[in-house]
Design an enzyme around this catalytic site. Sequence first.
Site, PDB file in Angstrom:
ATOM      1  N   HIS A   1      35.759  44.724  47.548  1.00 13.25           N
ATOM      2  CA  HIS A   1      36.254  44.215  46.638  1.00 13.25           C
ATOM      3  C   HIS A   1      35.890  44.239  45.246  1.00 13.25           C
ATOM      4  O   HIS A   1      34.905  43.346  45.062  1.00 13.25           O
ATOM      5  CB  HIS A   1      37.116  43.061  47.120  1.00 13.25           C
ATOM      6  CG  HIS A   1      38.269  42.487  45.911  1.00 13.25           C
ATOM      7  ND1 HIS A   1      39.427  43.014  45.927  1.00 13.25           N
ATOM      8  CD2 HIS A   1      37.947  41.507  44.795  1.00 13.25           C
ATOM      9  CE1 HIS A   1      40.123  42.183  44.893  1.00 13.25           C
ATOM     10  NE2 HIS A   1      39.235  41.293  44.296  1.00 13.25           N
TER      11      HIS A   1
ATOM     12  N   ASP B   1      50.259  33.872  48.961  1.00 18.75           N
ATOM     13  CA  ASP B   1      49.295  33.898  47.609  1.00 18.75           C
ATOM     14  C   ASP B   1      50.224  34.352  46.500  1.00 18.75           C
ATOM     15  O   ASP B   1      50.081  34.324  45.491  1.00 18.75           O
ATOM     16  CB  ASP B   1      48.102  34.997  48.097  1.00 18.75           C
ATOM     17  CG  ASP B   1      47.333  35.394  46.810  1.00 18.75           C
ATOM     18  OD1 ASP B   1      46.913  34.292  46.116  1.00 18.75           O
ATOM     19  OD2 ASP B   1      47.282  36.451  46.439  1.00 18.75           O
TER      20      ASP B   1
ATOM     21  N   ARG C   1      51.161  29.799  39.335  1.00 27.51           N
ATOM     22  CA  ARG C   1      49.596  29.426  38.587  1.00 27.51           C
ATOM     23  C   ARG C   1      49.929  30.099  37.472  1.00 27.51           C
ATOM     24  O   ARG C   1      49.334  29.725  36.316  1.00 27.51           O
ATOM     25  CB  ARG C   1      48.444  29.678  39.405  1.00 27.51           C
ATOM     26  CG  ARG C   1      48.176  28.814  40.633  1.00 27.51           C
ATOM     27  CD  ARG C   1      47.260  29.418  41.683  1.00 27.51           C
ATOM     28  NE  ARG C   1      45.977  30.025  40.777  1.00 27.51           N
ATOM     29  CZ  ARG C   1      45.426  31.061  41.248  1.00 27.51           C
ATOM     30  NH1 ARG C   1      45.743  31.963  42.107  1.00 27.51           N
ATOM     31  NH2 ARG C   1      44.138  31.486  40.366  1.00 27.51           N
TER      32      ARG C   1
ATOM     33  N   SER D   1      42.703  33.293  46.697  1.00 32.53           N
ATOM     34  CA  SER D   1      43.514  34.290  46.582  1.00 32.53           C
ATOM     35  C   SER D   1      42.909  35.739  47.082  1.00 32.53           C
ATOM     36  O   SER D   1      43.580  36.667  47.742  1.00 32.53           O
ATOM     37  CB  SER D   1      44.034  34.413  44.943  1.00 32.53           C
ATOM     38  OG  SER D   1      44.826  35.640  44.775  1.00 32.53           O
TER      39      SER D   1
ATOM     40  N   LYS E   1      43.833  37.990  50.818  1.00 34.18           N
ATOM     41  CA  LYS E   1      44.098  39.538  50.953  1.00 34.18           C
ATOM     42  C   LYS E   1      42.934  40.217  51.938  1.00 34.18           C
ATOM     43  O   LYS E   1      43.227  41.036  52.780  1.00 34.18           O
ATOM     44  CB  LYS E   1      44.396  39.989  49.819  1.00 34.18           C
ATOM     45  CG  LYS E   1      45.364  39.598  49.107  1.00 34.18           C
ATOM     46  CD  LYS E   1      45.773  40.299  47.789  1.00 34.18           C
ATOM     47  CE  LYS E   1      44.832  39.615  46.759  1.00 34.18           C
ATOM     48  NZ  LYS E   1      45.335  38.453  45.890  1.00 34.18           N
TER      49      LYS E   1
END
Length: 443
Positions: A82, A161, A168, A183, A187
Amino acid sequence: MRTVDIIHSKRDGKELSSEEIAFLVEGYTKGEIPDYQMSAWAMAVYFNGMSARETADLTLAMAHSGDQVDLSSIPGIKVDKHSTGGVGDTTTLIVGPLVAAAGIPVAKMSGRGLGHTGGTIDKLEAIPGFAVERTTEQFLAQVREIGLAVVGQTGNLTPADKKLYGLRDVTATVESIPLIASSIMSKKIASGADAIVLDVKTGRGAFMKSLDDSIKLAQAMVDIGTEVGRETVAVITNMDEPLGPSIGNSLEVLEAIDTLGGRGPAELTEICLELAAHMVRLGGKADGEAEAKELVTRLLDNGEALAKLKQFIAAQEGDSRVAEDPARLPQAARRVDVPAPEEGYVAAIDAEALGITAMLLGAGRATKEDKIDLAVGIKLFKRVGDPVKKGEPLAELYINREDSAETAEMMERTAAAFTIASAPAEKLKLIYAVITKDGIRKL
C-alpha cells in the site's frame, strides 16, 4: 454500555476497552450512534490519541464491519502493498508483476485517484479493454493461476471506515495518526493479506508533510500489523518531488512498461526494487534483504517481470500488445513544452502543485464524480539537482483541450512548480527509513 460514557472516558484521556471500541464501531455503522456523538469521540481521539492496543482494536472492528476477502484458497504467503499516495507514483504497476514473477501471490484491491494523487485503478483503465471489476471467484482464480490480480475495492469493504472517514473530513479530525493508521490498515486486513508492505510518502506531494509525522504514522501501522498477527514493514520514501517523471494515467502505464523493461527512471526503479525486496522476504522467497534485492533485480533484468505484466494484462482482458506498442495507449492531441524562465539549477520541485496541475488538465478528479482524461498529463525533463539553461524545456504538457488561455495558465503553473537557483542543489534522498516490528532503521 452508553456512548456518552465512552466519549467521556476518551475525553479524559482514558484507554477504552476492546468491548467499548467494538460497541462504538458497530453502533455507528448501523446508524444507532448519531454523527454528533461520533464527532465528539473523534475529536477526543484527535487530542488524546489511542494506545497501540486501542488502535488495533479499532482497526479490526472496522475491518469486520463489512465484507472480508478470504485468500486461504491461494497457496503461499499473500503479501499486499500500500502507498499513502503521491505524484508520479506508479509503483503498484511495477512491483506487482515483479513480486508475482518471484512466485509470491499478489491479490490486490486498489482505489481511484482524487485531488493531486493518482489512482492505480485509473491507470490500469488506460490500457484498452482492461477490466478492473471481477467477481470474487474470478479474482481468486486469477491469482491462483498467474499469481497476480488487481481490482477495484468492493462496495462493502470496511463500511465503518468509509462512514467514519466522511465524518472526519467535515469535523477537522482527519489529521489524527491513530485514525489514519486504522483507516489504512482496516482495508488491508479486510483484503486478506498475510503480510503487508507500506510505502509511506513524506514531503510536499504527500499527505504527511513532515518526516517525523510520517515515521509516527508508519510506526502506528506497523504496530497495528504486529498486534493483529500480520507482519508489516513500512518504508518512508520521499515525495518532495514526483517519484517518476510521468504524471498522468497513460503516461504512467508507459513508464511502468519501460521500467519493467529495464529502461525506467533510476529513482522509480530503485524504490520499486526496495519495496519488492521487502515483499519477497515477507513472502518467504529470500532469507534476508540482500538476497531478496538480488532476486528481484535479476527478474527485472532477465525480462520475467515484464512477461508477468503482459500475462496480467491479458488475464484481465486488456490489450497486452501495449508493452511493445505504446501507441495503443490513449494519446493526447497536443504536446506543449514548458521552458525554463532562467538559467541555473533546479533547487526544488513542488510535487503537489504539479499533481494539481495534472488534475486541472483532466488527468485527475477534484470530486469523486469527475470524469478523467486518460491521455493527458505532464512529463518532467528535470529533477532536483539538475542544471538548466534559460528556455530549455523543464517539462512537457500532454493536452487534449484547445483553449489557448487555459494552456498558457497550465504552462505558467508548471513552470512555477520549479524553483531554480544560481548554486547547485543536492539530489534528494529517496528512502529515509525502514520500520519493522524490531524498530526504526534510518538510511
